[in-house]
Design an enzyme around this catalytic site. Structure first.
Site, PDB file in Angstrom:
ATOM      1  N   THR A 174      64.522  71.567  46.937  1.00 32.60           N
ATOM      2  CA  THR A 174      64.323  70.689  48.059  1.00 32.60           C
ATOM      3  C   THR A 174      64.630  71.036  49.416  1.00 32.60           C
ATOM      4  OG1 THR A 174      63.920  68.769  46.627  1.00 32.60           O
ATOM      5  CG2 THR A 174      64.563  68.153  49.016  1.00 32.60           C
TER       6      THR A 174
ATOM      7  N   HIS B 225      62.144  71.894  38.686  1.00 26.77           N
ATOM      8  CA  HIS B 225      61.817  72.977  39.326  1.00 26.77           C
ATOM      9  C   HIS B 225      62.914  73.974  39.659  1.00 26.77           C
ATOM     10  CE1 HIS B 225      63.737  70.802  42.682  1.00 26.77           C
ATOM     11  NE2 HIS B 225      63.092  69.734  42.244  1.00 26.77           N
TER      12      HIS B 225
END
Length: 436
Positions: free
Chosen positions: A71, A348
């Site tokens: 992020t 991720h």
């Protein structure tokens, strides 16, 4: 007679195509990020509003995030146009490998020492050229850069729910009022979904489809709000994300990676972050570098790198902040240092070349073409596109406008209205000369 008509019409064409004053022709920009929106999430769900965006604007087949597919690093690449090795936000967690300090993601959002590394984000660049900017939950917006803060900032607090649809709409209403009533030029707006659902339930869970439908309704509400605030002719919108999501492989299908089975971390490492998805970092104790590297080289479903030998395509090797050893798990394998306590169903942090890590790009507004499907591109190129739309001089960056400028009307050379005016006048000129 023909000569006089030619002079008259030519003058009218020049007037129509002449740029307006900067204050009059500068359009505004809203950058919206839906965290963890994988490139294909709209393909197994009915998303009428996202589908309409292709008719009314631009869609990329997919967008490739930087290494790291996390992020904070990825969002900061978008807002700075710099590779991670340049902007140095090398993880979601703020850390200090010398002191073993580790700060959770949301607590880093106002820690300027993590974000301010000499690279100037778009908010500050725009403000230095006279524009008003704001950040609504966007990573990096809550920091100061060489002592300069974003004009208006709302930082998301830890524990704040990310999936409240009513609040999503209220946030849009606030942002629209900033544009229409307070003349802000750039606002970045961040939503924490569908990342949270992807982590908790996995990308294939029905709840992920539910949140994508909510996102689609929110995009529809955004378009209504733009019209309500009379911003259709002055507000450009870019909708994107930071990375995708993949299903985490677990027992009994696979043997999970427990690194302490292959090396004694307490004995060999002085610092580590090895329980954070598919990406890990490690500082060996003095003299143990080769031993650590050799041991990690024997771990299945994992690739180990010495930092100075990282592939150039990673754009990480020049980082001063990154520790000497980097490990990247194969797609879907999560890293565990000592115990299997990992509960995420999706994650991720894997190689940005994996299709599951690809993400979305949509754009619409007065400066963007309609019904335009773009080839894939790296997220690094969004920054110069935003600078072009805002008509500001970019700070040093690693992107290239040539990658994205075809999305713009006349490659950013004028508004749609002025183009139509020129085309109409040229048609008139052709008609008059034909009649004469």
């Amino acid at each position: 007679m023909k000569t006089e008509l030619f002079v008259l019409v030519a003058a009218l064409v020049c007037t129509a195509s002449k740029p307006l004053s900067k204050a009059a022709q500068r359009n505004k920009l809203l950058l919206v990020s839906f965290d963890g929106f994988r490139w294909d999430y709209d393909q197994d769900v009915e998303t009428p509003h996202m589908d309409q965006l292709l008719q009314d604007g631009v869609k990329a087949k997919y967008m490739t995030p930087p290494m790291l597919t996390m992020t904070s690093p990825s969002h900061f690449t978008t807002i700075t146009g710099r590779w991670v090795e340049d902007h140095e936000v090398v993880h979601n967690m703020m850390f200090n490998a010398k002191t073993n300090q580790k700060v959770p993601h949301k607590q880093t959002l106002t820690r300027s020492e993590w974000w301010d590394n000499g690279v100037q984000p778009l908010w500050i660049t725009a403000q230095n050229q006279g524009l008003k900017t704001a950040s609504f939950y966007y990573p990096g917006g809550g920091a100061n850069y060489s002592g300069k803060a974003v004009n208006r900032v709302i930082v998301e607090e830890s524990g704040h729910p990310d999936d409240n649809e009513t609040e999503w709409r209220e946030n849009i209403d606030k942002v629209m009022s900033w544009f229409s009533e307070e003349d802000f030029h750039l606002v970045t707006l961040y939503y924490g979904e569908p990342d949270n659902v992807g982590h908790a339930k996995g990308p294939d869970h029905p709840d992920r489809k539910t949140i994508v439908r909510q996102i689609d309704r929110t995009i529809g509400y955004l378009r209504e709000a733009i019209g309500h605030h009379r911003l259709n002719d002055s507000l450009n919108v870019i909708i994107t994300s930071d990375q995708g999501m993949t299903t985490v492989k677990k027992r009994p299908q696979v043997d999970e990676i427990v690194l302490n089975k292959y090396l004694n971390l307490l004995k060999l490492a002085s610092f580590e972050i090895l329980d954070y998805g598919g990406f890990g970092i490690l500082t060996p104790r003095p003299g143990k570098e080769q031993e650590v590297f050799d041991a990690l080289s024997n771990v299945p479903n994992l690739t180990v790198y010495k930092k100075d030998e990282l592939p150039e395509s990673f754009r990480l090797a020049k980082s001063e902040r990154l520790p000497p050893i980097v490990v990247v798990a194969d797609l879907g394998f999560n890293l565990n240092s000592r115990f299997i306590v990992y509960v995420n169903k999706g994650d991720h942090g894997y190689h940005s070349g994996e299709m599951d890590m690809k993400t979305i790009f949509r754009a619409f507004g007065p400066d963007f073409r309609r019904n335009f499907l773009s080839e894939p591109f790296d997220s690094i190129h969004v920054y110069p596109l935003m600078c072009k739309v805002l008509q500001i001089k970019p700070a040093p960056h690693n992107g290239s406008l040539s990658v994205t400028e075809e999305m713009l009307l006349l490659h950013g050379g004028g508004s749609q209205r002025s183009q139509l005016s020129v085309a109409l006048l040229l048609s008139m000129m052709l008609f008059m000369f034909t009649e004469l």
